[in-house]
Design an enzyme around this catalytic site. Structure first.
Site, PDB file in Angstrom:
ATOM      1  N   GLN A  33     -40.554  40.641 -81.399  1.00 54.55           N
ATOM      2  CA  GLN A  33     -39.571  41.408 -80.919  1.00 54.55           C
ATOM      3  C   GLN A  33     -39.828  42.607 -80.071  1.00 54.55           C
ATOM      4  O   GLN A  33     -39.011  43.160 -79.363  1.00 54.55           O
ATOM      5  CB  GLN A  33     -38.921  42.164 -82.320  1.00 54.55           C
ATOM      6  CG  GLN A  33     -38.002  41.353 -83.226  1.00 54.55           C
ATOM      7  CD  GLN A  33     -36.939  40.723 -82.541  1.00 54.55           C
ATOM      8  OE1 GLN A  33     -36.438  41.027 -81.469  1.00 54.55           O
ATOM      9  NE2 GLN A  33     -36.291  39.771 -83.159  1.00 54.55           N
ATOM     10  N   CYS A  64     -33.265  35.236 -88.511  1.00 55.83           N
ATOM     11  CA  CYS A  64     -33.139  33.994 -88.671  1.00 55.83           C
ATOM     12  C   CYS A  64     -32.561  33.561 -89.816  1.00 55.83           C
ATOM     13  O   CYS A  64     -32.556  32.381 -90.336  1.00 55.83           O
ATOM     14  CB  CYS A  64     -34.180  33.068 -88.133  1.00 55.83           C
ATOM     15  SG  CYS A  64     -35.632  33.806 -87.294  1.00 55.83           S
ATOM     16  N   GLY A  97     -41.907  31.748 -81.697  1.00 54.43           N
ATOM     17  CA  GLY A  97     -42.763  32.666 -82.853  1.00 54.43           C
ATOM     18  C   GLY A  97     -43.331  31.880 -83.819  1.00 54.43           C
ATOM     19  O   GLY A  97     -44.507  32.305 -84.227  1.00 54.43           O
ATOM     20  N   ALA A 123     -40.115  33.297 -76.237  1.00 46.15           N
ATOM     21  CA  ALA A 123     -39.353  33.563 -74.908  1.00 46.15           C
ATOM     22  C   ALA A 123     -37.951  33.552 -75.070  1.00 46.15           C
ATOM     23  O   ALA A 123     -37.623  34.218 -74.219  1.00 46.15           O
ATOM     24  CB  ALA A 123     -39.529  32.238 -73.961  1.00 46.15           C
ATOM     25  N   HIS A 124     -37.534  33.237 -76.219  1.00 46.16           N
ATOM     26  CA  HIS A 124     -35.830  33.112 -76.155  1.00 46.16           C
ATOM     27  C   HIS A 124     -35.382  34.548 -76.607  1.00 46.16           C
ATOM     28  O   HIS A 124     -34.218  34.539 -76.751  1.00 46.16           O
ATOM     29  CB  HIS A 124     -35.367  32.030 -77.324  1.00 46.16           C
ATOM     30  CG  HIS A 124     -35.785  32.425 -78.778  1.00 46.16           C
ATOM     31  ND1 HIS A 124     -34.699  32.943 -79.462  1.00 46.16           N
ATOM     32  CD2 HIS A 124     -36.709  32.126 -79.479  1.00 46.16           C
ATOM     33  CE1 HIS A 124     -35.310  32.813 -80.679  1.00 46.16           C
ATOM     34  NE2 HIS A 124     -36.409  32.485 -80.889  1.00 46.16           N
ATOM     35  N   THR A 182     -47.578  16.929 -75.396  1.00 45.19           N
ATOM     36  CA  THR A 182     -47.164  17.096 -74.006  1.00 45.19           C
ATOM     37  C   THR A 182     -46.844  18.330 -73.582  1.00 45.19           C
ATOM     38  O   THR A 182     -45.412  18.845 -74.402  1.00 45.19           O
ATOM     39  CB  THR A 182     -46.364  15.699 -73.569  1.00 45.19           C
ATOM     40  OG1 THR A 182     -47.026  14.557 -73.959  1.00 45.19           O
ATOM     41  CG2 THR A 182     -46.185  15.803 -71.981  1.00 45.19           C
TER      42      THR A 182
END
Ligand SMILES: Cc1ncc(COP(=O)(O)O)c(C=O)c1O
Length: 398
Positions: A188, A346, A75, A209-210, A246
């Site tokens: 969210q 966070c 994010g 994704a988490h 990569t």
């Protein structure tokens, strides 16, 4: 630390554990398609093909074209690429000659605040749109502020601390008619409501994704056709030149697998998040306790703005009637075995009042009392007894 039962993990807005199916998928992709997708040999081709399959899968699940997806680390990076990447073209097309303006809401995630501060250093004006007591932006003020020199708007779609969902269709229509670019922090909302991004007139959207039982370290920025971006990370020119490095093929495959699981749940429940009824019942069970108040919209109240379906946030008073500090309550609840959080997802490190609650009009002691519980698909009705009891014991211990 001894392993804790997942049932007592109530911090899914901070992060979620990998779903077993996601872990399996990532392990398989990592062992079969571990090559560098840019390499010209078979190992590289296998990785490039796998990446392309995941890209198409994720695009289909988000309802957008595969060309519109840029994979990032999550994010925060997506938000930075959206804001810092779109700034140069917007600066060039600012005809007035003065500084262009970025509008944020007063309840943004710190990642958007940081990106806005970087734009301020480039000479941009940054202004907050006020919110009401439930965290919804003031649409009249917003409409007024869309006038020149505003060139860019960045808003949090589903607020991580108090759960408020902003009316993004209306916001997008206003931005469109004002000719202003719109970025939504959709971190969210992902996985909790069906998304058809091709039908939403928003220029840029950030995802991670988490938060949906996918892996940490991968996210996406979705761009509308015609949006011109300058990369923040240069190098090998991956991701259409917009994000060198990569590609993390197995992480992207994990992102796709997690999104599939979330989407299957929504489809099986007619487009509704199946955890919402449990959350509503938990709100009812907690609000009958003395000295417990909801912050943000009440999901049982039709006149309130919508709320993230897996999210509830509280302010709790102690026996003396004063607000209990949210951080101390989080620690006391952890002693009861429950993991939850105070403040934003966070940044639970400061004990100071929450900027989000202050912006919503709470006085400082109340704004330091925020407590957030966020649910996952594994939770069940046993929480309805366990959580109020644990909260009662936790508050008695303070
Ligand atoms: C609304 C919102 N935006 C952005 C972020 C940052 O995402 P990430 O941790 O993937 O960088 C978070 C994380 O908590 C969030 O809740």
């Amino acid at each position: 630390m001894a392993p804790q039962p997942l049932n007592q993990y109530l911090d899914c807005c901070a992060t979620t554990p990998l779903a077993p199916e996601v872990a399996e998928r990532m392990a398989a992709v990592q062992s079969q398609a571990w090559g560098n997708p840019s390499s010209l040999h078979g190992f590289g081709l296998a990785a490039a093909e796998q990446l392309e399959r995941s890209r198409q899968g994720i695009a289909a699940l988000l309802g957008c074209d595969r060309e519109r997806l840029v994979f990032t680390s999550g994010g925060s990076e997506s938000i930075h690429l959206a804001l810092l990447g779109s700034a140069p073209a917007l600066e060039l097309s600012t005809t007035s000659g003065g500084a262009p303006r970025l509008l944020l809401s007063a309840v943004e995630h710190p990642a958007s605040r940081a990106a806005a501060a970087a734009l301020e250093q480039r000479g941009w004006l940054v202004q907050d749109v006020p919110v009401d007591h439930l965290g919804a932006i003031d649409l009249e003020a917003f409409e007024r502020l869309l006038a020149p020199p505003t060139r860019l708007v960045s808003l949090i779609w589903g607020q991580s601390e108090v759960g408020t969902i902003q009316p993004v269709e209306r916001i997008a229509a206003l931005c469109r008619s004002a000719g202003v670019m719109l970025h939504l922090d959709a971190v969210q909302v992902l996985g909790h409501q069906p998304l058809r991004l091709a039908e939403l007139p928003v220029d840029l959207l950030s995802f991670a994704a988490h938060k949906i039982q996918g892996p940490r370290g991968v996210g996406a920025l979705v761009l509308k056709p015609g949006v011109e971006l300058q990369p923040c990370i240069g190098g090998g020119g991956q991701e259409g030149g917009l994000r060198s490095g990569t590609e993390a093929v197995a992480l992207v495959a994990g992102f796709e697998a997690a999104l599939h699981l979330a989407n299957d749940r929504l489809v099986a429940h007619g487009g509704r998040d199946p955890v919402a009824p449990l959350r509503d019942a938990l709100v009812s069970a907690l609000l009958v306790m003395q000295g417990v108040e909801l912050s943000g919209p009440d999901p049982r109240e039709a006149s309130h703005p919508a709320r993230l379906s897996h999210h509830l946030s509280l302010l709790v008073r102690g026996r003396d009637g004063d607000w209990l500090n949210g951080r101390q309550l989080v620690q006391a609840l952890w002693r009861e075995g429950f993991a939850c959080s105070s403040g934003s997802a966070c940044s639970s490190s400061g004990s100071a009042a929450s900027a989000v609650l202050l912006a919503m009009g709470y006085e400082p002691a109340a704004a330091a009392a925020g407590l957030r519980l966020s649910l996952g698909p594994w939770h069940g009705s046993e929480l309805l007894q366990q959580v109020p009891q644990a909260l009662e014991r936790a508050r008695a211990a303070l």
